[in-house]
Scaffold this active site. Structure first.
Site, short mmCIF file in Angstrom:
data_model
loop_
_atom_site.label_atom_id
_atom_site.label_comp_id
_atom_site.label_asym_id
_atom_site.label_seq_id
_atom_site.Cartn_x
_atom_site.Cartn_y
_atom_site.Cartn_z
N GLY A 46 70.43 -41.36 16.72
CA GLY A 46 69.93 -40.49 15.65
C GLY A 46 68.47 -40.65 15.31
O GLY A 46 67.67 -39.74 15.47
N GLU A 109 70.27 -35.33 8.71
CA GLU A 109 71.57 -35.94 9.00
C GLU A 109 72.41 -35.96 7.73
O GLU A 109 71.94 -35.66 6.63
CB GLU A 109 71.40 -37.34 9.58
CG GLU A 109 70.77 -37.34 10.97
CD GLU A 109 70.71 -38.71 11.61
OE1 GLU A 109 71.15 -39.69 10.99
OE2 GLU A 109 70.20 -38.81 12.75
N HIS A 225 82.33 -43.95 12.19
CA HIS A 225 81.56 -42.75 12.52
C HIS A 225 82.54 -41.63 12.84
O HIS A 225 83.49 -41.82 13.60
CB HIS A 225 80.64 -43.00 13.72
CG HIS A 225 79.56 -41.98 13.85
ND1 HIS A 225 79.80 -40.69 14.26
CD2 HIS A 225 78.23 -42.05 13.62
CE1 HIS A 225 78.66 -40.01 14.29
NE2 HIS A 225 77.70 -40.82 13.88
N ARG A 271 79.87 -40.12 5.62
CA ARG A 271 80.69 -40.35 6.81
C ARG A 271 82.14 -40.71 6.50
O ARG A 271 83.05 -40.33 7.24
CB ARG A 271 80.04 -41.45 7.66
CG ARG A 271 78.78 -40.96 8.35
CD ARG A 271 78.07 -42.07 9.09
NE ARG A 271 76.94 -41.53 9.84
CZ ARG A 271 76.07 -42.28 10.51
NH1 ARG A 271 76.19 -43.60 10.50
NH2 ARG A 271 75.08 -41.73 11.18
N HIS A 328 81.81 -48.03 13.50
CA HIS A 328 80.41 -47.77 13.83
C HIS A 328 79.44 -48.77 13.23
O HIS A 328 78.47 -49.16 13.88
CB HIS A 328 80.04 -46.37 13.35
CG HIS A 328 78.66 -45.93 13.71
ND1 HIS A 328 78.16 -45.98 14.99
CD2 HIS A 328 77.66 -45.43 12.94
CE1 HIS A 328 76.91 -45.53 15.01
NE2 HIS A 328 76.58 -45.20 13.78
N ARG A 363 76.84 -46.87 4.58
CA ARG A 363 75.46 -46.71 5.02
C ARG A 363 75.05 -45.24 5.12
O ARG A 363 75.75 -44.43 5.72
CB ARG A 363 75.26 -47.39 6.38
CG ARG A 363 73.88 -47.18 6.98
CD ARG A 363 73.76 -47.91 8.30
NE ARG A 363 74.62 -47.36 9.33
CZ ARG A 363 74.23 -46.46 10.24
NH1 ARG A 363 72.99 -46.00 10.21
NH2 ARG A 363 75.06 -46.03 11.15
#
Length: 523
Positions: A46, A109, A225, A271, A328, A363
């Site tokens: 990313g 994102e 993720h 997420r 992730h 995160r």
């Protein structure tokens, strides 16, 4: 016996950033269990988040980070790191993608309110940053590959960490000493069956620090993720969140959009919300895909993802990429301050192995490489301004030990499957206690000697120890927050749970305490 000024275990972005910023008069040694580039940082697609856009500012980045972290973050740490982000991007300016006028291209994102993701090579940011840092390594930095560090050496008189014990592939035991010992070993993604992590990311540094008595924090917060490429019953690699940032949406096999009505940000929701939604659809018998038909020039924008798909027989001309969620990122880890100091003198942890409080309970996308860059640079500055007043004075140790009865563990795949089933995306008291009881039968906390084990056996022990820490913390947190979701207590409980779960091995026992965090809503 090997003696250095700075001893670094691990070779990701935090480790290499630290090494390259240290002055050339320091003897620096990097130990890595595999090859230098075999780390999560190298796989990162990313980018790196920084508030450098015309309409952006650090306050917005702060608000997004706290929102994604469900206000479990250490706000002081968040402010400090995000304020430094533009300067850290400036250090690497030459490698990032730019438009024809030389302005940095900024992507969007999930859970970001502005376009603020700088990237390199489209979706090869981690690779390009690591390659850049490797090119900057100087002669004072010695890199040793295929050296497996497995035990911290603690000087009982000085009460500080002075080195690590390691094994070569043939089983030879070696001792490495340093004035500063830094763990930069990454997270623990391989504890789960589906993961974006490199095969080497098995929780080694976390387990080593715990077994030596260091405090661990926030181990219950695992980020899954939402979009790992899924083909033939296996995950084949990460499909970056930037794909959804460019307009892709999640759909079922009959093209039903799954994020409609779930969250105001829909496919760019935090997420944990996206992952939980996908899991619900999969449990109900659906397949889930990323619909990429709205993205023009997909192959040019995402060359690495294109290569992964083509390698695994996914035809992008169909416009849909099959996905599942997978482990992730670990928001928790070895408890540290901003520059990486742990509860053990002389021992530091940086990168994903550490827990500074930046990420909170979940995160925000592209804040992880940023944290690694920050910690590496700041720790180098601290080392330059401080010196150990008690120099190491040790004699080489002979290879001698009294073997203890070896612990017998089921194969690692069994652990992975049990972790996903019982301590995965959706948890409950019943499942967590089942896992705790299953893990306790192996008496991992009683393991005191690792010399007689093979590298493969030690790796399995570390994975089981790390899984135990995650499970213990998840049982302790009786609420749902960020990456930790319990169906038996599905709501956040700010009144009783504005605190961190701290786990420490003390006199052979597992000690769990709660430490209140200092954070506030955004001004």
């Amino acid at each position: 016996m090997e003696m250095d000024d700075v001893l670094i275990v691990g070779s990701g972005i935090a480790a290499l950033q630290l090494a390259t910023f240290l002055s050339h008069d320091k003897n620096v040694r990097i130990l890595t269990k595999s090859h230098l580039k075999n780390a999560n940082s190298y796989l990162a697609q990313g980018g790196i988040a920084a508030a450098i856009g015309i309409h952006d500012d650090t306050k917005k980045h702060l608000a997004d980070t706290l929102e994604a972290g469900r206000f479990h973050n250490n706000e002081e740490a968040v402010r400090e790191i995000l304020n430094e982000a533009p300067a850290l991007i400036g250090d690497l300016y030459e490698i990032f993608d730019k438009d024809q006028q030389g302005h940095l291209l900024l992507g969007l994102e999930g859970a970001h309110s502005e376009n603020r993701i700088v990237h390199s090579g489209g979706d090869a940011t981690g690779k390009n940053v690591i390659d850049y840092l490797i090119r900057k390594l100087t002669n004072n930095i010695k890199v040793e590959e295929n050296v497996f560090a497995y035990e911290l050496i603690i000087d009982s008189k000085q009460k500080r960490c002075i080195g690590v014990k390691a094994k070569d592939p043939d089983g030879t035991i070696r001792y490495f000493y340093g004035d500063y010992v830094i763990l930069a070993t990454g997270g623990c993604g391989q504890v789960y069956p589906f993961t974006s992590s490199a095969p080497t990311v098995t929780g080694d540094g976390i387990a080593m620090a715990y077994l030596a008595g260091a405090e661990m924090a926030d181990m219950e917060f695992i980020q899954f993720h939402p979009t790992l490429l899924y083909k033939d019953g296996e995950t084949k690699g990460l499909i970056s969140e930037a794909v959804r940032g460019e307009g892709a949406i999640l759909v079922t096999e009959d093209e039903t959009p799954i994020m409609e009505g779930i969250h105001p940000l829909k496919d760019l929701a935090p997420r944990h919300i996206v992952s939980q939604t996908i899991v619900d659809y999969i449990k109900n018998g659906h397949e889930v895909f990323l619909d990429i038909r709205s993205i023009k020039n997909f192959k040019k924008r995402f060359p690495s993802i294109t290569a992964i798909c083509e390698k695994n027989g996914v035809h992008l001309s169909d416009g849909k990429i099959p996905v599942v969620p997978g482990s992730h990122f670990l928001m928790g880890g070895i408890k540290t301050d901003l520059i990486g100091r742990t509860s053990i003198n002389g021992l530091f942890a940086i990168g994903e192995a550490s827990c500074t409080g930046l990420h909170g309970a979940n995160r925000l996308a592209s804040n992880s490489l940023l944290e690694g860059l920050y910690q590496g640079k700041k720790l180098s500055q601290w080392i330059h301004s401080n010196s150990n007043k008690d120099p190491i004075s040790v004699l080489p140790k002979a290879y001698s030990f009294i073997p203890e009865k070896k612990v017998l563990l089921p194969d690692v795949q069994t652990l992975k499957d049990m972790m996903m089933k019982r301590v995965g995306i959706v948890r409950s008291k019943e499942l967590l206690e089942e896992q705790k009881n299953w893990l306790e039968q192996f008496h991992l906390h009683d393991v005191t000697e690792l010399d007689s084990y093979s590298i493969q056996e030690i790796t399995a022990i570390f994975m089981y120890v790390t899984a135990s820490l995650i499970t213990e913390a998840a049982i302790s947190r009786t609420e749902s927050r960020g990456g930790h979701f319990r169906r038996d207590c599905p709501f956040e409980d700010d009144q009783n749970w504005k605190k961190k779960v701290i786990i420490q091995k003390c006199k052979g026992e597992v000690a769990i305490k709660h430490e209140y965090i200092k954070t506030a809503l955004v001004n």
